[in-house]
Design a protein around this motif. Structure first.
Motif, short mmCIF file in Angstrom:
data_model
loop_
_atom_site.label_atom_id
_atom_site.label_comp_id
_atom_site.label_asym_id
_atom_site.label_seq_id
_atom_site.Cartn_x
_atom_site.Cartn_y
_atom_site.Cartn_z
N LEU A 1 5.26 2.16 -6.78
CA LEU A 1 4.88 1.45 -5.56
C LEU A 1 3.44 0.94 -5.58
O LEU A 1 3.08 0.09 -4.76
CB LEU A 1 5.04 2.38 -4.35
CG LEU A 1 6.48 2.75 -3.98
CD1 LEU A 1 6.48 3.94 -3.03
CD2 LEU A 1 7.21 1.57 -3.35
N ARG A 2 2.63 1.44 -6.50
CA ARG A 2 1.20 1.10 -6.48
C ARG A 2 0.98 -0.40 -6.53
O ARG A 2 1.56 -1.11 -7.35
CB ARG A 2 0.47 1.76 -7.65
CG ARG A 2 -1.03 1.41 -7.65
CD ARG A 2 -1.86 2.30 -8.54
NE ARG A 2 -1.95 3.67 -8.10
CZ ARG A 2 -2.78 4.13 -7.16
NH1 ARG A 2 -3.55 3.29 -6.50
NH2 ARG A 2 -2.83 5.40 -6.87
N ARG B 1 5.03 0.52 4.78
CA ARG B 1 4.30 1.71 4.32
C ARG B 1 5.31 2.73 3.83
O ARG B 1 6.41 2.85 4.38
CB ARG B 1 3.45 2.30 5.45
CG ARG B 1 2.43 3.35 5.02
CD ARG B 1 1.52 3.73 6.19
NE ARG B 1 0.92 2.56 6.81
CZ ARG B 1 -0.20 1.99 6.38
NH1 ARG B 1 -0.85 2.50 5.36
NH2 ARG B 1 -0.67 0.92 7.00
N VAL B 2 4.92 3.50 2.82
CA VAL B 2 5.74 4.61 2.33
C VAL B 2 4.94 5.89 2.49
O VAL B 2 3.79 5.99 2.03
CB VAL B 2 6.16 4.41 0.87
CG1 VAL B 2 6.85 5.67 0.34
CG2 VAL B 2 7.10 3.22 0.74
N ALA C 1 -1.60 8.28 -4.47
CA ALA C 1 -1.36 7.64 -3.18
C ALA C 1 -2.62 6.92 -2.71
O ALA C 1 -3.74 7.28 -3.08
CB ALA C 1 -0.94 8.68 -2.15
N LEU D 1 5.42 6.97 -6.48
CA LEU D 1 4.12 6.41 -6.12
C LEU D 1 3.60 5.45 -7.19
O LEU D 1 3.02 4.41 -6.87
CB LEU D 1 3.11 7.54 -5.89
CG LEU D 1 3.32 8.35 -4.60
CD1 LEU D 1 2.41 9.58 -4.60
CD2 LEU D 1 3.07 7.50 -3.37
N THR E 1 0.68 3.35 0.52
CA THR E 1 1.29 4.68 0.48
C THR E 1 0.33 5.72 1.05
O THR E 1 -0.89 5.60 0.92
CB THR E 1 1.67 5.08 -0.95
OG1 THR E 1 0.50 5.05 -1.78
CG2 THR E 1 2.72 4.13 -1.52
#
Length: 295
Positions: free
Chosen positions: A104-105, A84-85, A125, A101, A110
């Motif tokens: 990372l999607r 997790r971020v 997010a 973000l 997130t």
């Protein structure tokens, strides 16, 4: 009391004084969207939020809840395998946060903590925690940053009642006499607070400040200790350091309050210095509420 502070210090001083109230609300927030015990977590932020990320990362690892790294958003190694971020962003509009973000999607879950429910981070997010009551009119972050960290401390299972009580004390506790230079020292999770304290003094008052892990201070930085300068420690300094600071002629301030409440005392001192210098801490030079970069 709060009215007097607000009149004398504008938005920043009013927001500093409101911290005990905000902290109490944060301690009761729903934190189910935040990192779970055992997850490998990265925490991203910029400026003040980066320093709060450093403090939380150290606290989470100390609590045994999992490996936790803190990065400034522009330098985060997003290729690493995290469960997790977590991103920390008051405005929800900071370019580096939104870029991270986007990268990372679909790859890593997130969650963002923000002050603005309508900001772009809500869509960027996967989950969002909104602390709208802690948002600020001032450019300089005070109550939002600390409220965010209280939320995270409570999420880790800490009873923050004593910290809230200390925050009230910090609003009236004495502050040091003005000095020509300040060095802030921390250990463990308070290292992030030391960095934030130095930033706050630079932002609000244009002061010459530095910050270090306390045990690193003797590895060079102590060379600038001198009469008319302050070494401000978040908690007791390492053994022998007080004597070395005294021998150099500098003034040691060793915080006795909860470290986050000690940061409130630093915030107040920054406003005092700004006013004495004829500066407006509500509108610091060269700063804006959010850094939004051109495409």
């Amino acid at each position: 009391m709060n009215e007097r502070r607000g009149h004398m210090g504008g938005h920043t001083e009013t927001e500093i004084a409101d911290q005990p109230t905000c902290w109490r609300r944060a301690a009761a927030e729903d934190t189910s969207a935040l990192p779970r015990p055992g997850e490998r977590v990265a925490v991203l932020g910029c400026g003040t939020s980066w320093f709060m990320a450093q403090a939380y990362a150290a606290l989470r690892e100390t609590a045994g809840q999992g490996e936790t790294d803190a990065f400034t958003a522009s330098e985060a190694p997003l290729h690493r395998a995290y469960d997790r971020v977590l991103v920390l962003t008051r405005s929800g509009t900071t370019t580096e946060i939104l870029d991270a973000l986007a990268a990372l999607r679909g790859r890593v879950p997130t969650v963002a903590i923000t002050a603005d429910a309508a900001s772009p981070v809500r869509d960027a997010a996967d989950d969002v925690v909104v602390l709208g009551y802690a948002d600020e009119r001032s450019v300089v972050q005070t109550r939002y940053a600390t409220t965010q960290l209280v939320l995270l401390r409570a999420h880790l299972g800490e009873d923050v009642t004593a910290a809230i009580d200390d925050a009230r004390r910090a609003l009236d506790a004495p502050t040091p006499a003005p000095a020509g230079q300040y060095t802030f020292l921390g250990q463990g999770w308070t290292t992030g607070l030391a960095h934030e304290a130095a930033l706050k003094m630079r932002e609000a008052a244009g002061a010459w400040t530095e910050s270090y892990p306390a045990t690193e201070y003797r590895h060079g930085p102590i060379s600038i200790a001198a009469p008319g300068r302050v070494v401000w420690s978040f908690g007791p300094p390492p053994a022998g350091l007080a004597e070395q600071v005294a021998a150099a002629g500098a003034t040691l301030v060793a915080g006795t309050l909860d470290p986050l409440a000690e940061l409130v005392r630093v915030q107040r001192h920054a406003v005092e210095l700004a006013r004495a210098a004829g500066l407006d801490p509500d509108a610091p030079r060269n700063l804006t509420r959010s850094v939004i970069l051109d495409a």
